[in-house]
Design a protein around this motif. Structure first.
Motif, PDB file in Angstrom:
ATOM      1  N   MET A   1       0.836  -1.181   0.000  1.00 31.29           N
ATOM      2  CA  MET A   1       0.000   0.000   0.000  1.00 31.29           C
ATOM      3  C   MET A   1       0.878   1.241   0.000  1.00 31.29           C
ATOM      4  N   SER A   2       0.489   2.250  -0.736  1.00 33.50           N
ATOM      5  CA  SER A   2       1.215   3.517  -0.790  1.00 33.50           C
ATOM      6  C   SER A   2       0.345   4.620  -0.223  1.00 33.50           C
ATOM      7  N   CYS A   3       0.993   5.660   0.280  1.00 30.68           N
ATOM      8  CA  CYS A   3       0.269   6.835   0.741  1.00 30.68           C
ATOM      9  C   CYS A   3       1.193   8.037   0.639  1.00 30.68           C
ATOM     10  N   ILE A   4       0.602   9.207   0.604  1.00 36.18           N
ATOM     11  CA  ILE A   4       1.399  10.427   0.662  1.00 36.18           C
ATOM     12  C   ILE A   4       1.659  10.689   2.135  1.00 36.18           C
ATOM     13  N   ALA A   5       2.917  10.676   2.538  1.00 38.88           N
ATOM     14  CA  ALA A   5       3.282  10.812   3.942  1.00 38.88           C
ATOM     15  C   ALA A   5       3.410  12.269   4.364  1.00 38.88           C
ATOM     16  N   LEU A   6       4.044  13.088   3.513  1.00 35.24           N
ATOM     17  CA  LEU A   6       4.282  14.493   3.832  1.00 35.24           C
ATOM     18  C   LEU A   6       4.027  15.360   2.611  1.00 35.24           C
ATOM     19  N   VAL A   7       3.609  16.583   2.880  1.00 34.81           N
ATOM     20  CA  VAL A   7       3.504  17.622   1.861  1.00 34.81           C
ATOM     21  C   VAL A   7       4.333  18.796   2.369  1.00 34.81           C
ATOM     22  N   THR A   8       5.210  19.318   1.526  1.00 39.07           N
ATOM     23  CA  THR A   8       6.054  20.435   1.932  1.00 39.07           C
ATOM     24  C   THR A   8       5.285  21.744   1.829  1.00 39.07           C
ATOM     25  N   LEU A   9       5.382  22.544   2.877  1.00 38.73           N
ATOM     26  CA  LEU A   9       4.818  23.880   2.910  1.00 38.73           C
ATOM     27  C   LEU A   9       5.973  24.841   3.163  1.00 38.73           C
ATOM     28  N   VAL A  10       6.254  25.711   2.214  1.00 35.01           N
ATOM     29  CA  VAL A  10       7.363  26.660   2.350  1.00 35.01           C
ATOM     30  C   VAL A  10       6.916  27.808   3.246  1.00 35.01           C
ATOM     31  N   VAL A  11       7.733  28.100   4.275  1.00 38.43           N
ATOM     32  CA  VAL A  11       7.398  29.101   5.286  1.00 38.43           C
ATOM     33  C   VAL A  11       8.546  30.105   5.418  1.00 38.43           C
ATOM     34  N   VAL A  43       7.962  18.685  11.243  1.00 38.96           N
ATOM     35  CA  VAL A  43       6.757  18.003  10.768  1.00 38.96           C
ATOM     36  C   VAL A  43       5.630  18.244  11.770  1.00 38.96           C
ATOM     37  N   VAL A  44       4.467  18.653  11.250  1.00 38.13           N
ATOM     38  CA  VAL A  44       3.261  18.792  12.051  1.00 38.13           C
ATOM     39  C   VAL A  44       2.151  17.970  11.405  1.00 38.13           C
ATOM     40  N   THR A  45       1.223  17.503  12.256  1.00 34.39           N
ATOM     41  CA  THR A  45       0.085  16.744  11.748  1.00 34.39           C
ATOM     42  C   THR A  45      -1.197  17.260  12.383  1.00 34.39           C
ATOM     43  N   PRO A  46      -2.303  17.153  11.669  1.00 35.54           N
ATOM     44  CA  PRO A  46      -3.589  17.570  12.226  1.00 35.54           C
ATOM     45  C   PRO A  46      -3.978  16.707  13.422  1.00 35.54           C
ATOM     46  N   PRO A  47      -4.891  17.212  14.243  1.00 30.13           N
ATOM     47  CA  PRO A  47      -5.362  16.414  15.376  1.00 30.13           C
ATOM     48  C   PRO A  47      -5.948  15.094  14.884  1.00 30.13           C
ATOM     49  N   GLY A  48      -5.661  14.036  15.611  1.00 32.43           N
ATOM     50  CA  GLY A  48      -6.239  12.739  15.279  1.00 32.43           C
ATOM     51  C   GLY A  48      -5.477  11.949  14.237  1.00 32.43           C
ATOM     52  N   VAL A  49      -4.453  12.535  13.626  1.00 29.83           N
ATOM     53  CA  VAL A  49      -3.689  11.803  12.616  1.00 29.83           C
ATOM     54  C   VAL A  49      -2.656  10.939  13.323  1.00 29.83           C
ATOM     55  N   ASP A  50      -2.687   9.650  13.014  1.00 32.78           N
ATOM     56  CA  ASP A  50      -1.678   8.752  13.569  1.00 32.78           C
ATOM     57  C   ASP A  50      -0.535   8.633  12.562  1.00 32.78           C
ATOM     58  N   GLY A  51       0.259   7.638  12.680  1.00 35.16           N
ATOM     59  CA  GLY A  51       1.414   7.472  11.798  1.00 35.16           C
ATOM     60  C   GLY A  51       1.073   7.236  10.342  1.00 35.16           C
ATOM     61  N   SER A  52      -0.195   6.959  10.028  1.00 36.02           N
ATOM     62  CA  SER A  52      -0.550   6.647   8.646  1.00 36.02           C
ATOM     63  C   SER A  52      -1.138   7.836   7.884  1.00 36.02           C
ATOM     64  N   GLY A  53      -1.314   8.988   8.536  1.00 35.06           N
ATOM     65  CA  GLY A  53      -1.907  10.137   7.867  1.00 35.06           C
ATOM     66  C   GLY A  53      -0.858  11.067   7.295  1.00 35.06           C
ATOM     67  N   THR A  54      -1.297  11.960   6.458  1.00 29.77           N
ATOM     68  CA  THR A  54      -0.399  12.915   5.824  1.00 29.77           C
ATOM     69  C   THR A  54      -0.067  14.052   6.782  1.00 29.77           C
ATOM     70  N   GLY A  55       1.202  14.411   6.830  1.00 31.30           N
ATOM     71  CA  GLY A  55       1.656  15.536   7.635  1.00 31.30           C
ATOM     72  C   GLY A  55       2.203  16.639   6.757  1.00 31.30           C
ATOM     73  N   LEU A  56       2.480  17.770   7.387  1.00 31.49           N
ATOM     74  CA  LEU A  56       3.112  18.890   6.701  1.00 31.49           C
ATOM     75  C   LEU A  56       4.573  18.973   7.106  1.00 31.49           C
ATOM     76  N   LEU A  57       5.448  19.076   6.121  1.00 31.01           N
ATOM     77  CA  LEU A  57       6.851  19.374   6.355  1.00 31.01           C
ATOM     78  C   LEU A  57       6.994  20.883   6.203  1.00 31.01           C
ATOM     79  N   LEU A  58       7.268  21.579   7.293  1.00 31.83           N
ATOM     80  CA  LEU A  58       7.434  23.030   7.252  1.00 31.83           C
ATOM     81  C   LEU A  58       8.877  23.322   6.878  1.00 31.83           C
ATOM     82  N   ALA A  59       9.078  23.868   5.693  1.00 31.62           N
ATOM     83  CA  ALA A  59      10.416  24.090   5.161  1.00 31.62           C
ATOM     84  C   ALA A  59      10.657  25.589   4.987  1.00 31.62           C
TER      85      ALA A  59
END
Length: 131
Positions: A1-11, A43-59
């Protein structure tokens, strides 16, 4: 199974971005590690997201090209979608935390939704999907 683990957000700044996402949006800080080049892996994740949800990489933006994209990574379109199981609760909490909503909540066939912006101006949907 594949998933998107992180999305980069430029800050602009790691610490102000961490504060916004953890305090105003209620995200969880998962990782904040210094790197040898002086950057950080944040890396930050929304409330309720466990290890399998998508997080944000703040770059943090490097250089003028990346700096110009801070707050406009999707050309003014909604680029991020924050799902909730209680729209009224989260909308009220976010308003109290100073989050700027660009419209009043509306009820669409697909759910309850309102567009808000993050501290840099990126547009997000707060969305409680229809059941």
């Amino acid at each position: 199974m594949s998933c998107i683990a992180l999305v980069t957000l430029v800050v602009d700044d790691y610490d102000e971005a961490i504060r916004f996402y953890t305090e105003a949006l209620g995200f969880r800080l998962v990782e904040d590690a210094a790197r040898p080049d002086g950057s950080r892996w944040v890396v930050v994740t929304p409330p309720g997201v466990d290890g399998s949800g998508t997080g944000l990489l703040l770059a943090r933006a490097k250089g003028a090209d990346q700096g110009a994209r801070v707050g406009d990574q999707t050309g003014g379109r909604v680029g991020f979608f924050l799902h909730t199981d209680d729209f009224a609760r989260d909308h009220a909490r976010m308003l109290a935390a100073g989050v700027t909503f660009l419209e009043e909540p509306r009820h669409e066939p697909y759910g309850s939704v309102a567009v808000f912006q993050d501290l840099y101006g990126n547009r997000w949907d707060l969305l409680q999907p229809a059941s």
